[in-house]
Design a protein around this motif. Sequence first.
Motif, PDB file in Angstrom:
ATOM      1  N   GLU A   1      60.592 -13.723 -42.571  1.00  0.00           N
ATOM      2  CA  GLU A   1      59.344 -13.391 -43.228  1.00  0.00           C
ATOM      3  C   GLU A   1      58.170 -13.656 -42.291  1.00  0.00           C
ATOM      4  O   GLU A   1      58.197 -14.585 -41.491  1.00  0.00           O
ATOM      5  CB  GLU A   1      59.167 -14.189 -44.523  1.00  0.00           C
ATOM      6  CG  GLU A   1      59.050 -15.693 -44.331  1.00  0.00           C
ATOM      7  CD  GLU A   1      58.685 -16.433 -45.603  1.00  0.00           C
ATOM      8  OE1 GLU A   1      58.157 -15.795 -46.546  1.00  0.00           O
ATOM      9  OE2 GLU A   1      58.922 -17.654 -45.663  1.00  0.00           O
ATOM     10  N   ARG A   2      57.157 -12.839 -42.437  1.00  0.00           N
ATOM     11  CA  ARG A   2      55.942 -13.064 -41.678  1.00  0.00           C
ATOM     12  C   ARG A   2      55.085 -14.071 -42.410  1.00  0.00           C
ATOM     13  O   ARG A   2      54.764 -13.895 -43.588  1.00  0.00           O
ATOM     14  CB  ARG A   2      55.166 -11.762 -41.472  1.00  0.00           C
ATOM     15  CG  ARG A   2      54.058 -11.891 -40.421  1.00  0.00           C
ATOM     16  CD  ARG A   2      53.215 -10.653 -40.301  1.00  0.00           C
ATOM     17  NE  ARG A   2      52.307 -10.510 -41.432  1.00  0.00           N
ATOM     18  CZ  ARG A   2      51.328  -9.630 -41.512  1.00  0.00           C
ATOM     19  NH1 ARG A   2      51.128  -8.776 -40.509  1.00  0.00           N
ATOM     20  NH2 ARG A   2      50.565  -9.564 -42.580  1.00  0.00           N
TER      21      ARG A   2
ATOM     22  N   SER B   1      52.694  -5.584 -41.688  1.00  0.00           N
ATOM     23  CA  SER B   1      53.617  -6.494 -42.346  1.00  0.00           C
ATOM     24  C   SER B   1      55.040  -6.396 -41.816  1.00  0.00           C
ATOM     25  O   SER B   1      55.734  -7.408 -41.687  1.00  0.00           O
ATOM     26  CB  SER B   1      53.604  -6.243 -43.851  1.00  0.00           C
ATOM     27  OG  SER B   1      54.500  -7.104 -44.524  1.00  0.00           O
ATOM     28  N   SER B   2      55.483  -5.205 -41.497  1.00  0.00           N
ATOM     29  CA  SER B   2      56.870  -4.979 -41.121  1.00  0.00           C
ATOM     30  C   SER B   2      57.188  -5.585 -39.768  1.00  0.00           C
ATOM     31  O   SER B   2      56.483  -5.361 -38.785  1.00  0.00           O
ATOM     32  CB  SER B   2      57.175  -3.483 -41.108  1.00  0.00           C
ATOM     33  OG  SER B   2      58.506  -3.243 -40.701  1.00  0.00           O
ATOM     34  N   SER B   3      58.283  -6.345 -39.706  1.00  0.00           N
ATOM     35  CA  SER B   3      58.663  -6.991 -38.465  1.00  0.00           C
ATOM     36  C   SER B   3      59.079  -6.005 -37.381  1.00  0.00           C
ATOM     37  O   SER B   3      59.011  -6.328 -36.191  1.00  0.00           O
ATOM     38  CB  SER B   3      59.790  -7.997 -38.705  1.00  0.00           C
ATOM     39  OG  SER B   3      60.955  -7.361 -39.189  1.00  0.00           O
ATOM     40  N   ASN B   4      59.493  -4.803 -37.767  1.00  0.00           N
ATOM     41  CA  ASN B   4      59.942  -3.854 -36.757  1.00  0.00           C
ATOM     42  C   ASN B   4      58.791  -3.268 -35.944  1.00  0.00           C
ATOM     43  O   ASN B   4      59.031  -2.543 -34.976  1.00  0.00           O
ATOM     44  CB  ASN B   4      60.800  -2.744 -37.370  1.00  0.00           C
ATOM     45  CG  ASN B   4      60.079  -1.928 -38.420  1.00  0.00           C
ATOM     46  OD1 ASN B   4      58.856  -1.933 -38.507  1.00  0.00           O
ATOM     47  ND2 ASN B   4      60.848  -1.210 -39.229  1.00  0.00           N
TER      48      ASN B   4
ATOM     49  N   GLU C   1      65.999 -14.127 -45.408  1.00  0.00           N
ATOM     50  CA  GLU C   1      65.432 -13.071 -44.584  1.00  0.00           C
ATOM     51  C   GLU C   1      64.244 -13.596 -43.795  1.00  0.00           C
ATOM     52  O   GLU C   1      63.546 -14.518 -44.207  1.00  0.00           O
ATOM     53  CB  GLU C   1      65.002 -11.886 -45.443  1.00  0.00           C
ATOM     54  CG  GLU C   1      66.139 -11.158 -46.125  1.00  0.00           C
ATOM     55  CD  GLU C   1      65.674  -9.939 -46.878  1.00  0.00           C
ATOM     56  OE1 GLU C   1      66.520  -9.075 -47.171  1.00  0.00           O
ATOM     57  OE2 GLU C   1      64.469  -9.837 -47.166  1.00  0.00           O
TER      58      GLU C   1
ATOM     59  N   SER D   1      52.402  -7.348 -31.433  1.00  0.00           N
ATOM     60  CA  SER D   1      52.353  -6.001 -31.964  1.00  0.00           C
ATOM     61  C   SER D   1      51.014  -5.377 -31.613  1.00  0.00           C
ATOM     62  O   SER D   1      50.092  -6.057 -31.167  1.00  0.00           O
ATOM     63  CB  SER D   1      52.537  -6.021 -33.487  1.00  0.00           C
ATOM     64  OG  SER D   1      52.458  -4.720 -34.036  1.00  0.00           O
TER      65      SER D   1
END
Length: 122
Positions: free
Chosen positions: A46-47, A104-107, A44, A99
């Motif tokens: 990841e940041r 944290s969330s990539s979306n 997956e 952003s």
Amino acid sequence: QLQLVESGGGLVQPGGSLRLSCATSGFTLNTYAIGWFRQAPGKERERVSCISRAGGSTNYANSVKGRFTISRDNAKNTVYLQMNSLKPEDTAVYYCAASQMCVSSSNAYHYWGQGTQVTVSS
């Protein structure tokens, strides 16, 4: 019109260093937080790091703390990721993304670069 372009990836031996660059255009860089993400085959995304709009706040994934450093030069419209003491598990395609805030969330990151390959191998 807002674009991000990563560069600086390549092949490096374990223990080596690389500096990735994220060149931006089409917007004023200090109005966006910039995150670095990575994705390896079968894993997956990841940041790994993020820097706030003014550069006063940074964060890192536990896997890279103490080894990676994120910075920004708003005058040059560029964000950097200095990667030291590289390990084979750091091998991935690295992306920068913009952003409103360092979440944290990539979306939450609505603008992405094309990615640059980092390979750590003997």
